[in-house]
Scaffold this active site. Structure first.
Site, short mmCIF file in Angstrom:
data_model
loop_
_atom_site.label_atom_id
_atom_site.label_comp_id
_atom_site.label_asym_id
_atom_site.label_seq_id
_atom_site.Cartn_x
_atom_site.Cartn_y
_atom_site.Cartn_z
N VAL A 33 0.82 -1.21 0.00
CA VAL A 33 0.00 0.00 0.00
C VAL A 33 0.86 1.26 0.00
O VAL A 33 0.56 2.23 -0.68
CB VAL A 33 -0.87 0.03 1.27
CG1 VAL A 33 -2.05 0.94 1.08
CG2 VAL A 33 -1.29 -1.37 1.66
N GLY A 36 3.54 3.33 -3.13
CA GLY A 36 3.19 4.31 -4.15
C GLY A 36 2.69 3.69 -5.42
O GLY A 36 2.70 4.31 -6.48
N SER A 38 -0.42 2.71 -6.30
CA SER A 38 -1.62 3.33 -6.84
C SER A 38 -1.31 4.71 -7.40
O SER A 38 -1.85 5.12 -8.42
CB SER A 38 -2.69 3.44 -5.77
OG SER A 38 -3.05 2.15 -5.34
N ASP A 110 -3.65 -4.35 -11.25
CA ASP A 110 -3.16 -3.86 -9.98
C ASP A 110 -3.44 -4.93 -8.95
O ASP A 110 -4.58 -5.25 -8.66
CB ASP A 110 -3.93 -2.57 -9.64
CG ASP A 110 -3.42 -1.93 -8.38
OD1 ASP A 110 -2.32 -2.31 -7.93
OD2 ASP A 110 -4.11 -1.05 -7.85
N HIS A 114 -0.20 -7.71 0.12
CA HIS A 114 0.04 -8.49 1.32
C HIS A 114 -0.01 -9.99 1.05
O HIS A 114 -0.61 -10.46 0.11
CB HIS A 114 -0.90 -8.08 2.45
CG HIS A 114 -2.24 -7.67 1.95
ND1 HIS A 114 -2.40 -6.57 1.16
CD2 HIS A 114 -3.44 -8.22 2.10
CE1 HIS A 114 -3.67 -6.46 0.85
NE2 HIS A 114 -4.32 -7.45 1.40
N LYS A 474 -19.86 -53.02 8.22
CA LYS A 474 -19.29 -53.26 6.89
C LYS A 474 -18.61 -54.63 6.81
O LYS A 474 -18.92 -55.43 5.92
CB LYS A 474 -18.25 -52.17 6.54
CG LYS A 474 -18.81 -50.76 6.47
CD LYS A 474 -17.75 -49.74 6.15
CE LYS A 474 -16.63 -49.63 7.18
NZ LYS A 474 -17.05 -49.17 8.51
N SER A 475 -17.70 -54.90 7.77
CA SER A 475 -16.97 -56.17 7.72
C SER A 475 -17.92 -57.34 7.88
O SER A 475 -17.81 -58.36 7.18
CB SER A 475 -15.92 -56.23 8.84
OG SER A 475 -15.08 -55.12 8.75
N SER A 542 -13.97 -45.26 4.26
CA SER A 542 -13.89 -44.32 3.13
C SER A 542 -14.80 -43.11 3.34
O SER A 542 -15.80 -42.96 2.66
CB SER A 542 -14.19 -45.02 1.80
OG SER A 542 -15.32 -45.86 1.87
#
Ligand code: ADP
Length: 633
Positions: A33, A36, A38, A110, A114, A474-475, A542
């Site tokens: 900023v 200079g 701008s 422009d 930062h 699941k198993s 998953s």
């Protein structure tokens, strides 16, 4: 809008023609900023007489209200257009401005200074010919100057201007200027920036902007405007390179015409020239170069054209037409440099969509070789890349593409990564080079193919992918399904999460990136087994949609049967077969799904089992029913 020229009054036609034919230079300004930046842009607009009287009047009155320059005009106010920015005194997004002189037209991006806005800078800079680095003569080279320089060299901007600004506040001291030149030159060498032009100036007072400064008679170099009006623009450079054109679309209005439309990325073409289509490698020559204003005898980089070929060969959208004598390369695996632009971090193993030129392919980041700390240029080990992180990564694609190194050609060597679920752009990247190993490994043709194995076994191979919380069942269900299939005479294999973690994946933990890699490997194994003709039953939590989508895409359509073992957290935790929930609740187990790591429910599973209500036997039967109904067995 154009600058004010005498021609406007004397010969408007001539003026318009000149303006039309002027070439266009794109540049970015980097700095914070206070450097200079701008003010400089405002000054350039002012000097090229781009400001209209009423705009000037508004700035003058604003200068008195907000300005930092006393009674003088604060040019920065012209540029920092947004009210919010003005109040904060910072520039937060990429803003583009246009101006022109008798010699050239200009677009300036422009970009904010930062650190958190690396991604904005990359966006604004990707097409720039020149980067102006603002340096406050009072402060010299700052860490952010180095950071910007690194990004500028990364993005491949070929010309750097170091604008040593605010010289008026240093009594126009040559010594001060020389010290800055010396320090920066040494640094530029280190990062590999070649073309650096130093200009001492005062954007505020107008020294060395359009006219040589009287206060700095010791400086004999160019003014900023003089430089911008004469430096080679990238388009001119690209015209000298080998021809490349990514095909945007196949133009086929009727049976007699078949043309390939796109924007020429580099080179010059003429009818009769030999072309190669990549990645296929087929060759032909240019029959016509068609535009809406008629056929051309020649077309150059940045023009949009439709090319017809002398032979009927296959060309599709996403292919690249290249010079047959100097073709681009074709490969499937690359080393790339990426700037990560999304809040959700990059994770190796996850697949994304990669858009290179006009082609979109599926891409997996295999490995982050290192992350770059842009303040120190240090290379750091990294397991993932966070927002604004820059990393050198190896990437593997699902199909070969035509490419050039990014530094040779940004159009055929630059890419973006897109998240497959949200469609967000998550990274910008550059191809550094193709991995040799991928070019040396070709798929071997085998005579006994999947179809033959599938027929022999009288089944349609597939992956039955069970997903759900730990303790969901699941198993248990997977085991029952396999028993039933086995009894029916089917050829199966059960891939179980815990079992795989004892062997193939014993090097992996439970952090997000490890979970992603776990599933990637399992998907690859499942794919091999499907190729072997087997019905693969897999039981893995998953938890992430993206990885399940990846597993699905790895096999062919219809070969993936997602089974959601839907059990509420309360019920799964109540069962707690392995005592893991208790451990997790006591804080002895980190990253436990459902507790401190998320589970993303499937939304389009082929089969949903509700174990809160259905017994394991019945759940397994439901899966078998699905397989029978859809002719897998
Ligand atoms: P996961 O593999 O999903 O971690 P497990 O199969 O190891 O889960 O454990 C699930 C536990 O829940 C087993 O003890 C099983 O007997 C029990 N259970 C109770 N009802 C069901 C059901 N409807 N489906 C599957 N398992 C169930």
């Amino acid at each position: 809008m154009a600058h004010v020229s005498d021609l406007i009054e004397t010969d408007i036609n001539q003026y318009l023609e000149n303006h039309q034919n002027k070439n266009l230079l794109r540049f970015i300004t980097c700095g914070s900023v206070d450097d200079g930046k701008s003010t400089l842009i405002g000054r350039l607009l002012f000097e090229s007489k781009m400001l209209f009287e009423d705009q000037l009047a508004a700035v003058e009155s604003d200068s008195r209200k907000f300005g930092t320059q006393g009674e003088n005009i604060d040019f920065a106010l012209l540029v920092d257009g947004l009210a919010a920015e003005r109040e904060q005194g910072i520039t937060i997004d990429v803003a583009y401005r246009f101006f022109s002189t008798d010699r050239r037209k200009f677009i300036v991006a422009d970009t904010p200074g930062h650190e958190q806005y690396t991604r904005n800078m990359v966006t604004g800079a990707s097409t720039a010919d020149v980067a102006i680095l603002m340096v406050d003569a009072r402060k010299g080279i700052l860490p952010q100057t180095r950071r910007h320089s690194y990004l500028v060299s990364l993005i491949g901007i070929r010309h750097v201007v170091v604008a040593v600004n605010k010289m008026d506040l240093m009594d126009y001291s040559e010594k001060t200027y020389n010290a800055i030149v010396e320090e920066y030159s040494a640094f530029a060498k280190q990062v590999g920036i070649e073309n650096v032009t130093f200009i001492p100036m005062s954007a505020y007072k107008g020294d060395n902007i359009t006219s040589q400064s009287e206060a700095m008679s010791w400086y004999r170099g160019t003014t900023l405007m003089g430089f911008l009006e004469s430096v080679e623009i990238d388009e001119q450079r690209l015209q000298k390179q080998a021809f490349r054109m990514p095909v945007q679309w196949v133009n086929r209005p009727n049976l007699d015409f078949r043309g390939f439309s796109g924007q020429i990325a580099s080179g010059i073409i003429k009818p009769g020239m030999k072309l190669r289509v990549l990645p296929s490698g087929k060759e032909s020559s240019i029959a016509r170069i068609v535009t809406k204003d008629g056929d051309l005898e020649e077309a150059v980089a940045s023009q949009s054209v439709t090319i017809t070929l002398a032979d009927e060969i296959d060309v599709s959208r996403g292919d690249v037409l290249v010079d047959a004598v100097e073709p681009a390369e074709v490969a499937k695996q690359f080393e790339t440099t990426m700037v990560w632009m999304h809040e959700e971090p990059l994770m190796p193993g996850r697949t994304y969509l990669m858009k290179v030129g006009t082609k979109t392919v599926s891409a997996t980041v295999m490995d982050i070789k290192y992350q770059v700390n842009i303040n120190t240029m240090e290379h750091l080990a990294a397991k993932h890349l966070d927002l604004n992180g820059i990393g050198v990564c190896t990437v593997s694609l699902d199909q070969p593409i035509a490419f050039d190194k990014y530094l040779d050609n940004a159009d055929t060597g630059g890419f973006i990564l897109i998240d497959r679920l949200s469609n967000n752009t998550v990274a910008a990247g550059m191809i550094n080079f193709a991995l040799r190993r991928s070019q040396n490994i070709v798929m071997q043709h085998v005579d006994v193919a999947k179809e033959a194995r599938s027929q022999q076994k009288a089944q349609k191979p597939c992956v039955i992918w069970l997903t759900g919380l730990s303790g969901a069942g699941k198993s248990t269900i997977a085991n029952l399904v396999e028993k039933k299939l086995f009894a029916m005479g089917q050829h199966t294999y059960l891939l179980d999460g815990d079992n795989v973690r004892h062997g193939l994946n014993k090097d992996l933990g439970f952090k997000d990136e490890d979970r992603v890699e776990n599933i990637r490997r399992v998907s690859e194994v499942a794919k091999l087994m499907v190729d072997a003709g087997l019905i693969v039953i897999s039981a893995f939590i998953s938890p992430f949609r993206a990885e399940r989508a990846m597993a699905r895409e790895m096999v062919e359509e219809g070969e993936f049967v997602e089974v959601f073992v839907n059990t509420s957290l309360e019920v799964a935790e109540g069962r707690d077969v392995k005592g893991l929930y208790r451990k997790a609740r006591r804080g002895e187990l980190k990253n436990f799904t459902g507790i401190d790591s998320p589970y993303e429910q499937p939304t389009n599973a082929e089969c949903v089992l509700n174990t809160n209500e259905t017994s394991p036997e019945d759940c397994a039967d439901k899966v078998i029913e699905y397989l029978v109904e859809h002719h897998y067995v």
